[in-house]
Each structure stands twice: as structure tokens, then as C-alpha cells.
Design a protein around this motif. Structure first.
Motif, short mmCIF file in Angstrom:
data_model
loop_
_atom_site.label_atom_id
_atom_site.label_comp_id
_atom_site.label_asym_id
_atom_site.label_seq_id
_atom_site.Cartn_x
_atom_site.Cartn_y
_atom_site.Cartn_z
N ASP A 104 24.42 42.98 34.68
CA ASP A 104 25.36 43.88 35.36
C ASP A 104 24.59 44.83 36.27
OD1 ASP A 104 27.30 45.61 36.21
OD2 ASP A 104 28.23 45.86 34.24
N PRO A 105 24.51 44.52 37.59
CA PRO A 105 23.75 45.37 38.52
C PRO A 105 24.31 46.79 38.63
CG PRO A 105 24.21 43.22 39.50
CD PRO A 105 25.05 43.33 38.26
N GLU A 106 25.62 46.96 38.46
CA GLU A 106 26.23 48.29 38.62
C GLU A 106 25.80 49.24 37.50
OE1 GLU A 106 30.42 48.23 39.14
OE2 GLU A 106 30.36 46.91 40.89
N SER A 107 25.88 48.77 36.26
CA SER A 107 25.48 49.64 35.14
C SER A 107 24.01 49.50 34.80
CB SER A 107 26.31 49.28 33.90
OG SER A 107 26.05 47.95 33.47
N GLN A 108 23.29 48.62 35.52
CA GLN A 108 21.86 48.38 35.27
C GLN A 108 21.63 47.98 33.81
OE1 GLN A 108 18.78 49.55 37.74
NE2 GLN A 108 20.40 48.33 38.66
N GLU A 109 22.45 47.03 33.36
CA GLU A 109 22.36 46.56 31.98
C GLU A 109 22.22 45.05 31.93
OE1 GLU A 109 24.65 49.44 28.85
OE2 GLU A 109 25.88 48.04 30.00
N LEU A 110 21.43 44.60 30.96
CA LEU A 110 21.37 43.19 30.62
C LEU A 110 21.97 43.06 29.22
CD1 LEU A 110 20.50 40.23 30.94
CD2 LEU A 110 18.25 40.88 30.04
N ILE A 111 23.11 42.35 29.12
CA ILE A 111 23.80 42.22 27.85
C ILE A 111 23.57 40.81 27.32
CG2 ILE A 111 26.05 42.38 26.71
CD1 ILE A 111 26.87 44.08 29.27
N LEU A 112 23.05 40.73 26.09
CA LEU A 112 22.67 39.45 25.50
C LEU A 112 23.41 39.24 24.19
CD1 LEU A 112 18.86 39.87 26.10
CD2 LEU A 112 20.26 38.14 27.21
N SER A 113 23.61 37.98 23.85
CA SER A 113 24.25 37.64 22.58
C SER A 113 23.29 37.88 21.43
CB SER A 113 24.69 36.18 22.59
OG SER A 113 25.06 35.76 21.29
N PRO A 114 23.74 38.53 20.36
CA PRO A 114 22.87 38.75 19.19
C PRO A 114 22.58 37.46 18.43
CG PRO A 114 25.11 39.50 18.73
CD PRO A 114 25.08 39.12 20.18
N ASP A 115 23.27 36.37 18.77
CA ASP A 115 23.05 35.10 18.08
C ASP A 115 21.89 34.31 18.65
OD1 ASP A 115 25.26 35.59 16.42
OD2 ASP A 115 26.65 34.69 17.87
N LEU A 116 21.31 34.78 19.77
CA LEU A 116 20.19 34.07 20.37
C LEU A 116 18.96 34.17 19.48
CD1 LEU A 116 20.49 35.17 24.12
CD2 LEU A 116 20.84 32.86 23.23
N THR A 117 18.35 33.03 19.18
CA THR A 117 17.09 33.04 18.43
C THR A 117 15.93 33.30 19.40
OG1 THR A 117 16.95 30.64 18.65
CG2 THR A 117 17.96 31.51 16.64
N GLU A 118 14.73 33.44 18.89
CA GLU A 118 13.61 33.94 19.69
C GLU A 118 13.34 33.12 20.96
OE1 GLU A 118 10.20 35.91 21.16
OE2 GLU A 118 11.95 36.50 19.97
N GLN A 119 13.29 31.81 20.84
CA GLN A 119 12.92 31.03 22.03
C GLN A 119 13.98 31.06 23.13
OE1 GLN A 119 11.35 27.17 21.08
NE2 GLN A 119 9.55 28.01 20.09
N PRO A 120 15.26 30.80 22.82
CA PRO A 120 16.26 30.94 23.89
C PRO A 120 16.41 32.37 24.38
CG PRO A 120 17.33 30.41 21.80
CD PRO A 120 15.86 30.22 21.60
N LEU A 121 16.20 33.36 23.49
CA LEU A 121 16.26 34.77 23.90
C LEU A 121 15.16 35.07 24.90
CD1 LEU A 121 17.17 37.72 23.69
CD2 LEU A 121 15.73 37.93 21.65
N LYS A 122 13.97 34.58 24.61
CA LYS A 122 12.84 34.80 25.50
C LYS A 122 13.09 34.18 26.87
CE LYS A 122 9.18 32.70 24.13
NZ LYS A 122 7.98 32.37 23.34
#
Length: 521
Positions: A230-248
Motif C-alpha cells: 500500500d503506497p499511500e499508507s507506506q505499509e506492506l501487509i502480509l499473511s501470517p500463514d506464510l512460512t519462512e521461505q515464501p515469506l522471504k
């Protein structure tokens, strides 16, 4: 309102307008540029009224389009709208009950919306049928050109999708973008990143270099979004279900998007390239961001050194760099630096149904347009042994041979593969390069050891394949009810259909005539 009722209503009202003005059907058809028979079918509700023709008819009868459309409703308006909301095309609009109630309060407008949408569906169906017919005709013409192969014939490709356009763009650049390599190396130097990247290392990079805050938030029910920038709020919102490799990987891709925007790299790389589809530029941007993620996680110099040392052992490389098998496989297709050039590979990602969701040809292998591939390829056979790497030599009808290997990647959800994903990741290179690979197979007779394969059933020249799923465009389809091949779709050769090219029926007919002649004597 269902489609049949809509067609009947449109036709009936147009017929009423024509009769009210004492216009003969033949005269109206001539003025509208259609045949009397076609107009007759429309008036009887047996043919769909395309949008352009409907608008032309309304002008011809001097009718207000909105008023005409509002009279097509049948039953309660809110019921018609409620049915529309079950349509997949409209579900993406996320219309809430309050909006539906507000629209229902305007019967004239609601009826117009329902009628227009149903007409749109009918017209889209007609267009898809026309495009399918044009595709078949274009492919038939392409196959008639001597020396042509699937997807390489001259002329317009009607099924040339944005994804095909992106694939061609990547192959034009040999899937190598030095500008992205340089940006990734600069970030690694600035933040003193080691070989093994972790998500806790990438989060501060996002915050310090780009001013973005990272937070985790579960997606709403029915949504499968795992990352939202979200460029307006300067936020990156991620799913808490992502494990380390896909999260990375998602963190690295997000950094790539920011670098592309800040440095205006997409404009510099794409340049004045003209595209057929409006979506192509955005898809190219996504591919470049993913490329950047690979370059950040697997730095070219260190990765290339380990690739040569391990002899392209993808499993070992994924452990050394802490990434997935698929990420390493992708990165192997990027090694086109003239000073440090790797082996050429083609890449495929297939699901268990044989659908190809990713593909890249670094070896010159031809892929059929519109998806689909040969069932004899390693990328499909890997599902038979999902815990092992499937390896094979394969030979195309023209004698070109490849060494291919594939591995299945499973990502279950709640312990279920059905709820999760199952992909086969396939890589292939020219057969002579197999000796440089850790997975290479020995062979003394390539023609004997290679599996006969093709592009796809529709474009394959093989006459003896026992696993055809469709007849080939390269042969006139013919069969003899008295001669059975091991696969119904295999073309029947002349010498296979009776003696000296005669059909079995002709042979039996001659035998019967001989018997009858003998009885006469």
C-alpha cells in the motif's frame, strides 16, 4: 432472467416495433445488414442479439435504449439482481446488500443493469466461439506452411495472451537483466547481507531504505491474498500463514517493486516496446520484481560458483542458500552473463492435471500456444514418484534430444494436499549437456535410451505414440473400424489399413465378389 427468456423478450419487442411501423421483415433485415432468416430467428428468440446489432436496431426504430432495456425485466427486479450476484464475473465487484437494496429501489435502472449484463454474457459467448473458430483456422493454415511449427507460423495469433507476450519478452532478453543484478548487489553491500537471507533481515531493509512498515494481517474470509503493498499508507501487509521461505520471497519481491518504481527501471528495460495487451506491462513488472527477488536471495557471483561446484544440483543448492527448489530452478534460467554463462535450460511448472502455469524456453524447445504439452515429458511423469527426482532423455520427432529432470513440490494446507498445492518443477537442457549435471544419466545409445516425445498431441508428428489425447493437426484424421492401433487418436498409415493401402471394407468386398463369382460357376 435467464438467457433464453432474455432472447425471447428482445426478439418479441423488436418484432412488435417492426409491426407497429408496418415494416416488412425483409426490408428491416436489409436496412440492418442481416439476412431475413437471421432476423426471423432473432424475433422468435432462437438467436442471441449481439450488442452492435441491438443498438443499430434501436436507432432504426427510433427507440431510447434505456427505456427499451428497462422493459425487458421479468419478475421482481431484486430477484433478477440477486441471481446476477451469483455470477463469477460480478462476484469480484463485492456488492454488499445495502448497495443491492439501493439499486433495487430503482426498478428501471435495475432492469437495465440485469438485461445489459445478460446481453453481455451472450455476446461474450459468441465472441469466444468466433475466436475458437479463428484459432483453429489459423493453426490449420500455419500447419500448411512447409517447415512451420506450432506457434511459429506467420500471421495473427488470436490466442496470443498477455502471458505469451511476457514469455516472448523474457526470451528476447535471454531472461537476464543486468540492471536488476546491479541493484540487488548494491542492496546486499549496503546492508552487509550474507549468503543465507532471513525474513528478519529483510524487514529492517524495507523500513530503513524505503520507509515501509511491515505488518501481518489475516485475509478476509473468501480471500486468498498473501501480500498487499500500500503506497499511500507506506505499509506492506502480509499473511501470517506464510512460512519462512515464501515469506522471504514475498519480502524480496516487495523490495523489487519499490526498486523498480524508484529507479524507473521498467521504463528503461521495456523501452519503446509495443504490446498487444494492456496488461502486459504490469505482468512484465511482476516478472522483473520476481527476478529481482531471485537476484537478492541468490547473488549471481556466489550462486554461479556454487552451481559449477555442485554440478547444478538443485536440491543441494536450495539447502546451501536456504531457498525453495523452484526458486533455484528459476535462477538457473537467469545465468546468461556473457562472462559467467551457465548451461541453457527450459523451465516448466505443471500441476497434477497437466496445466502449465509457468514456462520459459532457454533451449529453443517449442511450446504449444494455449497451454498443454506432451504427456511423455518428465515434468508430468514426476507425479508418479513425487518423492524422487524424475530424470530422462527425450527426443523430439525432428531428432532434437534433451535431458530433462523434474521434482514435485507439495505445499499442504491443514494437512491436505487437496486444499494446498502440488506442482512439478521441470528443467531441461540439450542432451549433450547431461554430462555436466549431477543428475545426468549415462547413455551409449541416445536413440535407444531417449523417450520419444513431442510438443503436444495437436502438433505432434509421431504416428506410433500410445498415449495420444487428441488427433494431430498434422495428419488427416482417418481410421479403419477393422484395424485397431494401440491408441485411437494415432493416425492410421496407408500400409496399416489393409493390403496395399486398401481399407478392410474394400478387401472384404473383393472377397465377397470372388465367392459370389465362384458360386455362379
Amino acid at each position: 432472467m435467464n438467457e433464453n427468456a432474455l432472447n425471447a423478450n428482445v426478439g418479441l419487442k423488436l418484432r412488435g416495433l417492426r409491426l407497429a411501423r408496418n415494416i416488412k421483415q425483409t426490408d428491416a433485415a436489409k436496412d440492418l445488414g442481416v439476412s431475413p432468416a437471421y432476423l426471423n430467428l432473432i424475433e422468435k428468440g432462437k438467436r442471441v442479439m449481439p450488442f452492435p446489432l441491438l443498438w443499430k436496431a434501436l436507432r432504426y426504430f427510433d427507440q431510447d435504449p434505456e427505456q427499451f432495456m428497462s422493459t425487458l425485466g421479468e419478475g421482481r427486479v431484486d430477484e433478477a439482481l440477486a441471481k446476477l450476484l451469483d455470477e463469477p464475473l460480478l462476484k469480484s465487484l463485492d456488492i454488499d446488500p445495502e448497495s443491492l437494496q439501493s439499486l433495487s429501489a430503482e426498478p428501471k435502472l435495475a432492469g437495465t443493469v440485469a438485461a445489459l449484463f445478460n446481453l453481455y454474457k451472450n455476446t461474450r459467448t459468441q465472441l469466444e466461439n468466433v475466436l475458437a473458430q479463428l484459432n483453429a483456422e489459423e493453426r490449420a493454415r500455419t500447419q500448411a506452411v512447409p517447415g512451420s511449427t506450432a506457434g511459429s507460423g506467420a500471421g495473427m495469433r488470436f490466442d496470443y495472451s498477455p502471458f505469451d507476450e511476457v514469455s516472448d519478452f523474457l526470451q528476447t532478453h535471454h531472461n537476464y537483466f543486468p540492471e536488476l543484478e546491479e541493484q540487488a548487489e548494491a542492496l546486499r553491500r549496503d546492508f552487509k547481507l550474507g549468503r543465507l537471507l532471513t525474513s528478519p533481515q529483510l524487514v529492517p531493509l524495507l523500513e530503513e531504505r524505503f520507509g515501509y512498515r511491515v505488518r501481518f494481517e489475516s485475509a478476509p474470509s473468501g480471500s486468498s491474498v498473501v501480500r498487499r503493498l500500500d503506497p499511500e499508507s507506506q505499509e506492506l501487509i502480509l499473511s501470517p500463514d506464510l512460512t519462512e521461505q515464501p515469506l522471504k520471497f514475498q519480502l524480496a519481491t516487495s523490495i523489487g517493486l519499490m526498486v523498480l518504481d524508484r529507479e524507473k527501471l521498467v521504463e528503461r528495460i521495456v523501452g519503446a516496446m509495443r504490446t498487444r495487451h494492456a496488461e502486459t506491462h504490469r505482468l512484465i513488472k511482476v516478472n522483473l520484481a520476481n527476478y529481482f527477488a531471485g537476484a537478492l536471495m541468490l547473488p549471481y557471483g556466489d550462486f554461479f560458483k556454487e552451481v559449477e561446484r555442485t554440478r547444478y544440483d538443485v536440491e543441494l543448492l536450495s539447502n546451501l542458500f536456504g531457498t525453495t527448489y523452484e526458486t533455484v530452478a528459476h535462477r538457473l534460467c537467469n545465468l546468461s552473463d556473457p562472462k559467467r554463462k551457465g548451461l541453457p535450460f527450459h523451465f516448466l511448472r505443471s500441476d497434477i492435471a497437466g496445466n502449465i502455469s509457468k514456462r520459459y524456453s532457454g533451449t529453443g524447445i517449442k511450446f504449444a500456444t494455449g497451454g498443454g504439452s506432451c504427456g511423455k515429458w518428465a515434468v508430468h511423469l514426476a507425479f508418479l514418484n513425487p518423492s524422487q527426482i524424475t530424470r530422462q532423455y527425450s527426443m523430439m520427432p525432428d531428432g532434437t534430444s534433451y535431458f530433462c529432470f523434474a521434482k514435485v513440490q507439495l505445499q499442504p494446507i491443514e494437512g491436505s494436499i487437496v486444499r494446498g498445492t502440488a506442482y512439478s518443477i521441470g528443467l531441461g537442457t540439450h542432451a549433450e549437456n547431461a554430462k555436466y549435471l549431477a543428475y545426468g544419466l549415462p547413455t551409449n545409445d541416445l536413440r535407444k535410451d531417449a523417450v520419444p516425445s513431442g510438443i503436444s498431441c495437436r502438433f505432434c508428428e509421431r504416428t506410433d505414440c500410445n498415449q495420444r489425447a487428441a488427433a494431430s493437426y498434422r495428419f488427416a484424421f482417418s481410421f479403419d473400424e477393422y484395424t485397431k492401433k494401440d491408441c485411437f487418436f494415432s493416425p492410421l498409415l496407408v500400409h496399416e489399413a489393409g493390403r496395399n493401402g486398401e481399407s478392410r471394407a474394400e478387401t472384404l468386398d473383393k472377397s465377397a465378389r470372388r465367392r459370389n463369382k465362384g458360386e455362379e460357376h
